[in-house]
Scaffold this motif. Structure first.
Motif, PDB file in Angstrom:
ATOM      1  N   ALA A   1       0.826  -1.204   0.000  1.00 15.36           N
ATOM      2  CA  ALA A   1       0.000   0.000   0.000  1.00 15.36           C
ATOM      3  C   ALA A   1       0.861   1.255   0.000  1.00 15.36           C
ATOM      4  O   ALA A   1       0.461   2.297  -0.518  1.00 15.36           O
ATOM      5  CB  ALA A   1      -0.928  -0.001   1.211  1.00 15.36           C
ATOM      6  N   LEU A   2       2.059   1.164   0.598  1.00 15.10           N
ATOM      7  CA  LEU A   2       2.960   2.319   0.607  1.00 15.10           C
ATOM      8  C   LEU A   2       3.733   2.441  -0.688  1.00 15.10           C
ATOM      9  O   LEU A   2       4.029   3.525  -1.162  1.00 15.10           O
ATOM     10  CB  LEU A   2       3.997   2.163   1.729  1.00 15.10           C
ATOM     11  N   ARG A   3       4.094   1.264  -1.237  1.00 11.59           N
ATOM     12  CA  ARG A   3       5.063   1.283  -2.319  1.00 11.59           C
ATOM     13  C   ARG A   3       4.424   1.571  -3.670  1.00 11.59           C
ATOM     14  O   ARG A   3       5.022   2.259  -4.489  1.00 11.59           O
ATOM     15  CB  ARG A   3       5.787  -0.058  -2.353  1.00 11.59           C
TER      16      ARG A   3
ATOM     17  N   PRO B   1       1.987   3.492  -4.728  1.00 16.17           N
ATOM     18  CA  PRO B   1       1.793   4.868  -5.187  1.00 16.17           C
ATOM     19  C   PRO B   1       3.107   5.541  -5.578  1.00 16.17           C
ATOM     20  O   PRO B   1       3.165   6.266  -6.577  1.00 16.17           O
ATOM     21  CB  PRO B   1       1.175   5.566  -3.977  1.00 16.17           C
TER      22      PRO B   1
ATOM     23  N   ALA C   1      11.014  21.590  -0.105  1.00 21.63           N
ATOM     24  CA  ALA C   1      10.874  20.140  -0.031  1.00 21.63           C
ATOM     25  C   ALA C   1      10.170  19.635  -1.287  1.00 21.63           C
ATOM     26  O   ALA C   1      10.551  18.635  -1.882  1.00 21.63           O
ATOM     27  CB  ALA C   1      10.087  19.750   1.211  1.00 21.63           C
TER      28      ALA C   1
ATOM     29  N   ALA D   1       9.929  14.710  -5.008  1.00 15.86           N
ATOM     30  CA  ALA D   1       9.893  13.477  -4.233  1.00 15.86           C
ATOM     31  C   ALA D   1       8.675  12.646  -4.611  1.00 15.86           C
ATOM     32  O   ALA D   1       7.545  13.038  -4.354  1.00 15.86           O
ATOM     33  CB  ALA D   1       9.850  13.806  -2.742  1.00 15.86           C
TER      34      ALA D   1
ATOM     35  N   SER E   1       8.401   9.543  -3.477  1.00 12.84           N
ATOM     36  CA  SER E   1       8.236   8.518  -2.446  1.00 12.84           C
ATOM     37  C   SER E   1       7.040   8.804  -1.545  1.00 12.84           C
ATOM     38  O   SER E   1       6.540   7.917  -0.871  1.00 12.84           O
ATOM     39  CB  SER E   1       9.499   8.400  -1.608  1.00 12.84           C
ATOM     40  N   LEU E   2       6.572  10.061  -1.522  1.00 14.74           N
ATOM     41  CA  LEU E   2       5.449  10.385  -0.647  1.00 14.74           C
ATOM     42  C   LEU E   2       4.162  10.610  -1.435  1.00 14.74           C
ATOM     43  O   LEU E   2       3.205  11.151  -0.916  1.00 14.74           O
ATOM     44  CB  LEU E   2       5.780  11.624   0.183  1.00 14.74           C
ATOM     45  N   ALA E   3       4.157  10.175  -2.709  1.00 15.92           N
ATOM     46  CA  ALA E   3       2.957  10.371  -3.522  1.00 15.92           C
ATOM     47  C   ALA E   3       1.783   9.626  -2.893  1.00 15.92           C
ATOM     48  O   ALA E   3       1.925   8.517  -2.391  1.00 15.92           O
ATOM     49  CB  ALA E   3       3.201   9.864  -4.934  1.00 15.92           C
ATOM     50  N   SER E   4       0.620  10.262  -2.930  1.00 18.09           N
ATOM     51  CA  SER E   4      -0.563   9.630  -2.355  1.00 18.09           C
ATOM     52  C   SER E   4      -1.211   8.743  -3.421  1.00 18.09           C
ATOM     53  O   SER E   4      -1.026   8.962  -4.607  1.00 18.09           O
ATOM     54  CB  SER E   4      -1.537  10.710  -1.911  1.00 18.09           C
ATOM     55  N   PRO E   5      -1.973   7.722  -2.998  1.00 18.50           N
ATOM     56  CA  PRO E   5      -2.632   6.871  -3.994  1.00 18.50           C
ATOM     57  C   PRO E   5      -3.466   7.636  -5.017  1.00 18.50           C
ATOM     58  O   PRO E   5      -3.284   7.406  -6.221  1.00 18.50           O
ATOM     59  CB  PRO E   5      -3.488   5.936  -3.130  1.00 18.50           C
TER      60      PRO E   5
ATOM     61  N   ARG F   1      16.052   4.883  -2.689  1.00 19.45           N
ATOM     62  CA  ARG F   1      15.759   4.108  -1.487  1.00 19.45           C
ATOM     63  C   ARG F   1      17.028   3.557  -0.845  1.00 19.45           C
ATOM     64  O   ARG F   1      17.110   3.424   0.365  1.00 19.45           O
ATOM     65  CB  ARG F   1      14.924   2.878  -1.865  1.00 19.45           C
TER      66      ARG F   1
ATOM     67  N   ASN G   1      17.898   7.235   4.889  1.00 22.15           N
ATOM     68  CA  ASN G   1      17.342   8.402   4.205  1.00 22.15           C
ATOM     69  C   ASN G   1      16.826   8.004   2.829  1.00 22.15           C
ATOM     70  O   ASN G   1      17.434   7.202   2.143  1.00 22.15           O
ATOM     71  CB  ASN G   1      18.418   9.472   4.045  1.00 22.15           C
ATOM     72  N   GLN G   2      15.706   8.598   2.454  1.00 18.14           N
ATOM     73  CA  GLN G   2      15.131   8.364   1.137  1.00 18.14           C
ATOM     74  C   GLN G   2      15.437   9.597   0.297  1.00 18.14           C
ATOM     75  O   GLN G   2      14.998  10.686   0.624  1.00 18.14           O
ATOM     76  CB  GLN G   2      13.624   8.156   1.276  1.00 18.14           C
TER      77      GLN G   2
ATOM     78  N   PRO H   1      15.032  12.102  -2.812  1.00 12.54           N
ATOM     79  CA  PRO H   1      13.939  12.385  -3.742  1.00 12.54           C
ATOM     80  C   PRO H   1      14.297  11.929  -5.156  1.00 12.54           C
ATOM     81  O   PRO H   1      15.427  12.156  -5.620  1.00 12.54           O
ATOM     82  CB  PRO H   1      13.817  13.903  -3.700  1.00 12.54           C
TER      83      PRO H   1
END
Lengths: 311, 657
Positions: free
Chosen positions: B380-382, B384, B502, B507, B509-513, B621, B627-628, B630
């Motif tokens: 579910a995290l990955r 998106p 930011a 980035a 990695s923080l995209a929402s579904p 990643r 640290n992730q 962007p």
């Protein structure tokens, strides 16, 4: 009935009804409602494994005696916030801008705490664990009141409301004592004060309206010597020549300032009104965007600097 | 005589304007003369040294730029376009992070080394024989992007006070005394005198390198010595005041406009014009200091004035042929039969691997090995973040193909043309000036910004018979102008700019579904439409006349295609932030692999774009775990490195190695 009284009332009612029958954390009366930036939210048990992605919230947690299982950018925290130190057991979960959600997931948290700039991924973070996002600093509210309320709110959430209230009360008593010291030292009225942080020998950040240094100064009865338009963090970034506009009162700068000599040796610096008057002081490393108790720490250092060789 | 009088006028005018802007309040004639009291000190120890520094640094950069243009015979050569400034700046930043004491003491030598290394690399890679073309400028820009990405990663990972880094990287001339000017003056005087003494033989070089060699001129040693001196002038300035760009680009072009041709006079005038321009542009931040809550970097205002000048120059001076003729695309002549299916399969495999493999303290972990409890949550995290990366990469590649075909130039891409910067500027401006909430206005405003830039470009295109190459230069200048305006806006915003910073790193990695799904759907839609319109692209890329003869309405077709570009660029900026390079790289890589027909290139490039950005996301990643990084920043690094290797290979090929 105000929420606080109602909670106490319900708690006592339920406690008398069946305190012996259930472990404390399962009591229906322990359902807590915490309001974050997105609305109210219920917790039926006290979160045990907390990950904090915001330095201010990390500081608040540690002040409550808690050890977060994960924190964002602990090295940066050690450099900029410094006190209180992060417990060794807390795991680094990446940067504050783009934290590593999968690593956080691996820590099996039951609560994620997000602050200010992290609101844009708060909803998404819910996929990992229940998430609370607090808009601690904003130009639309009183930042001091905001961090104090947040400290109490976190206290309630972790069943440490009494501790939180006691710590704030202790700090307020200390602030009152410091204020008396300052007024005793300045019987003709407290001087004005401007708190700055040097970026290098030519550029400076001036603390102003609505910041925590101002809260500490208010508590001590000190007025600012450099009024700044209200903003989220309450600071202004200026060339050092802007300090020439400060006409009276003290100026204090926060360590570290490695290039200090390059500035302090200049004719321009020696001509600054507060330097000529011998009203320039050095403060130790202080985090000015910190939690509620950092107000007390800032006030202590201001008082110490003010009373050391006053004139 | 006339050019000298004009330049003298500029110098006096610039300095007077600066003086008027920075005249301390409360300074009377009496206190001015004896120099006592605060206003007097502010005048003598801050305002005057600041003017002196502006003149010195301006002269150094102007002379460096003129020398570089003289050597390369390229009207776009300058310390900023040849990578000198970026190299010096990154070297100083690396040194500051790892050896802070050494960096504080020997900043100028570090800048010199970094600047020399990168400039030499840029010139060698693009080939000393064709320094006058646009290739060298592309290599320089690619290098800038690459080094900029590296610097951004350093800043992100070392928790620097972002604002300080940002002001320093834009250059600020604030002074607190004469120490800097006293240090800089002899360095620049020595460099300048030596340079002017050595410069005379350059006039022989104007006849061409072969002619110069035939007359017994040792071309290479001379070029190396002069370039070394130009880099020295730049490095000495950068070490003291930060990275001020553009002056070195404006000055030589102004001199040319004045009609000066002889070598030594034009170098001398270049220095003087540089001095005058920096004094003039630096008056703006001085005047605005009170208005702005945050100090405005001198370099931003130099870019604000410099970019329009560059656009003017591009239109007036650059002959189409000197900007065109850029054919980087060697490689396979025909499309291998299995290329398209292979690339599509590779894209799907990349998606699967990116969703399947994650980072852990013990290295990569396959999703199947995770405990069942968290497997679903990891997915579910990955998905998106991976889908957003794939969607953004595909979208940028598709619009890159459109732009490159439409403008018939392998350099055209949304970031190079300023489309990305336009989208960013409107989004940032909405937040900063109108106080709108970033989350709600990002999408419409980014699309609006992208449209505005494209409308402007197509307007310029329609009015005159502008060759596409000049349009690209205009785009580059526009991008620089918008970047400067973004910096102004962020300076006004002060701390609130952190939010925007930011976001600016791209980035995924923080995209929402919902965001990822929308972005992906947009990518599919725009790809589909473009594919359906590929006949237009084929005909337009052969020339407008050809297209018109075959019954394509050139202007409406262009408008429709540019609309697709704006929608695509706007969506990417809005959902994941500005991401550079993919739009330039993927279409080019596709051509190299043999996908030369429009339809083939579209499919191949879109697949490659998705693969590239997904690879960037996955790389981000692992490399600095936990640290992730962007994806946008990693993409700039991967892309810059790729372009660089490619150019190096093509250089070796040319030499028959």
């Amino acid at each position: 009935m105000c929420p606080l009284a109602r909670r106490a009332f319900l708690g006592s009612l339920l406690a008398s009804a069946g305190a012996t029958a259930f472990p404390a954390t399962l009591l229906a009366g322990d359902v807590k409602t915490i309001t974050d930036s997105r609305g109210p939210r219920s917790f039926s048990s006290v979160p045990q494994r907390v990950v904090s992605l915001n330095w201010t919230l990390t500081e608040q947690l540690i002040e409550l005696g808690l050890t977060p299982v994960g924190v964002a950018d602990p090295e940066g925290y050690a450099q900029w916030v410094a006190y209180p130190p992060i417990p060794k057991a807390s795991v680094n979960v990446g940067t504050r801008e783009t934290p590593n959600l999968e690593r956080i997931l691996g820590l099996q948290p039951d609560l994620l705490l997000l602050g200010g700039q992290q609101g844009n991924y708060a909803d998404h973070a819910e996929a990992v664990a229940p998430t609370l996002h607090f808009e601690l600093f904003s130009k639309d509210h009183d930042n001091e009141a905001s961090v104090r309320a947040n400290f109490l709110e976190l206290g309630s959430l972790f069943d440490l409301r009494d501790l939180a209230e006691r710590k704030l009360a202790e700090m307020d008593a200390e602030l009152a004592r410091l204020k008396r010291e300052v007024s005793a030292a300045f019987p003709d009225g407290a001087p004005k004060l401007t708190i700055v942080r040097f970026i290098d020998d030519k550029r400076v950040v001036i603390s102003g309206t609505n910041g925590l240094p101002e809260a500490a100064m208010d508590a001590l009865g000190l007025e600012t010597g450099y009024p700044i338009e209200n903003s989220r963090w309450g600071i202004a970034f200026k060339p050092v020549t802007a300090l020439a506009e400060i006409e009276d009162g003290y100026v204090m700068h926060m360590e570290p300032f490695p290039k200090g000599d390059q500035l302090f040796d200049t004719a321009l610096w020696r001509e600054m009104p507060f330097v000529k008057a011998g009203r320039f002081r050095t403060l130790p490393t202080l985090w000015t965007y910190g939690g509620a108790l950092s107000i007390g720490r800032i006030a202590q250092q201001i008082t110490k600097a003010l009373l050391a060789g006053q004139n | 005589m006339r050019p000298y009088l004009i330049v003298l006028g500029l110098l006096v005018g610039g300095s007077s304007l600066h003086l008027a802007a920075g005249y301390p309040a409360g300074l009377t004639a009496a206190t001015l003369l004896d120099g006592s009291g605060l206003p007097g000190i502010l005048f003598w120890s801050s305002e005057l040294p600041r003017i002196a520094m502006a003149l010195l640094v301006g002269a150094a950069l102007g002379l460096a730029g003129s020398t570089m243009q003289e050597i390369t015979r390229n009207p776009l050569g300058s310390p900023s376009t040849l990578g000198t400034i970026a190299g010096a700046w990154l070297a100083l930043m690396v040194a500051t992070v790892f050896w802070p004491d050494f960096a504080a003491r020997h900043g100028v030598w570090i800048c010199l080394l970094g600047g020399l290394g990168v400039t030499a690399l840029v010139l060698t890679v693009s080939g000393l024989a064709r320094m006058d073309g646009i290739v060298v400028i592309v290599v320089g820009m690619a290098t800038n992007l690459f080094l900029g990405g590296a610097a951004l990663i350093l800043a992100l990972l070392n928790g620097d006070s972002v604002q300080a880094v940002f002001v320093w990287s834009a250059g600020d001339l604030t002074q607190t005394g004469w120490a800097d000017a006293r240090w800089l003056a002899p360095q620049i005087a020595a460099g300048a005198i030596l340079l002017l003494a050595l410069a005379r033989p350059l006039s022989i070089m104007r006849l061409g390198q072969d002619a110069a060699k035939a007359r017994g001129l040792a071309v290479l040693p001379l070029v190396i010595a002069l370039l070394g001196l130009a880099v020295w002038l730049t490095a000495a300035s950068i070490a003291v005041v930060g990275a001020i760009g553009f002056i070195g680009l404006i000055a030589p072009n102004v001199v040319r406009l004045l009609g000066v041709r002889a070598v030594v006079p034009s170098l001398l005038l270049g220095a003087l014009v540089g001095a005058a321009s920096l004094a003039l542009t630096d008056a703006i931040p001085v005047a605005l200091n009170d208005w702005s809550r945050t100090l405005i970097p001198s370099g931003s205002s130099a870019a604000l004035i410099g970019a329009p000048v560059l656009i003017l120059v591009a239109f007036r001076q650059l002959r189409p042929e000197s900007a065109g003729g850029f054919h980087m695309a060697w490689g396979l002549e025909h499309c291998p039969r299995l290329l398209i299916p292979t690339l599509c399969a590779a894209a799907l495999a990349a998606l699967a691997l990116a969703i399947g493999f994650g980072a852990s303290p013990d290295g990569p972990v396959w999703i199947g090995d995770q405990s069942e409890r968290i497997r679903g949550m990891i997915l579910a995290l990955r998905w998106p973040s991976v889908v957003a990366a794939a969607g953004a990469g595909a979208l940028l590649a598709t619009i890159g193909v459109i732009l490159q075909r439409l403008l018939r130039n392998p350099l055209a891409s949304p970031d190079v043309l300023g489309v990305t910067a336009g989208a960013t500027f409107v989004a940032v401006g909405g937040v900063v000036f109108l106080g709108l909430p970033a989350a709600q206005i990002a999408i419409p405003s980014a699309a609006l910004g992208a449209f505005a830039v494209l409308i402007l470009l197509s307007f310029l295109w329609q009015r005159s018979e502008t060759p596409p190459a000049i349009l690209i230069l205009t785009g580059i200048a526009l991008a620089a102008l918008l970047d400067a305006m973004i910096q102004f806006a962020m300076a006004r915003a002060g701390e609130e700019a952190y939010d925007l910073l930011a976001w600016k790193t791209g980035a995924t990695s923080l995209a929402s579904p919902p965001g990822a799904a929308t972005l992906c759907a947009t990518a599919v839609a725009i790809f589909g439409l473009t594919f359906a319109l590929r006949r237009w692209l084929t005909l337009l890329s052969l020339g407008e006349g050809m297209a018109a003869a075959r019954g394509v309405g050139v202007i409406p077709a262009r408008r429709i295609l540019l609309t697709l570009v704006a929608a695509g660029a706007g969506s990417v900026v809005a959902w994941v932030g500005p991401i550079s390079f993919i739009g330039l790289l993927a279409p080019h890589a596709a051509t190299m692999l043999g996908a030369r027909r429009v339809g083939q290139q579209l499919v191949a490039a879109t697949a490659l774009g998705a693969i590239l950005l997904v690879a960037a996301e996955v790389t981000g990643r692992f490399v600095a775990y936990p640290n992730q990084l962007p994806a946008g920043v990693v993409a700039a690094l991967i892309g810059g490195g790729y372009l660089f290797v490619l150019l190096l290979l093509s250089l070796l090929r040319r030499r028959g190695l």
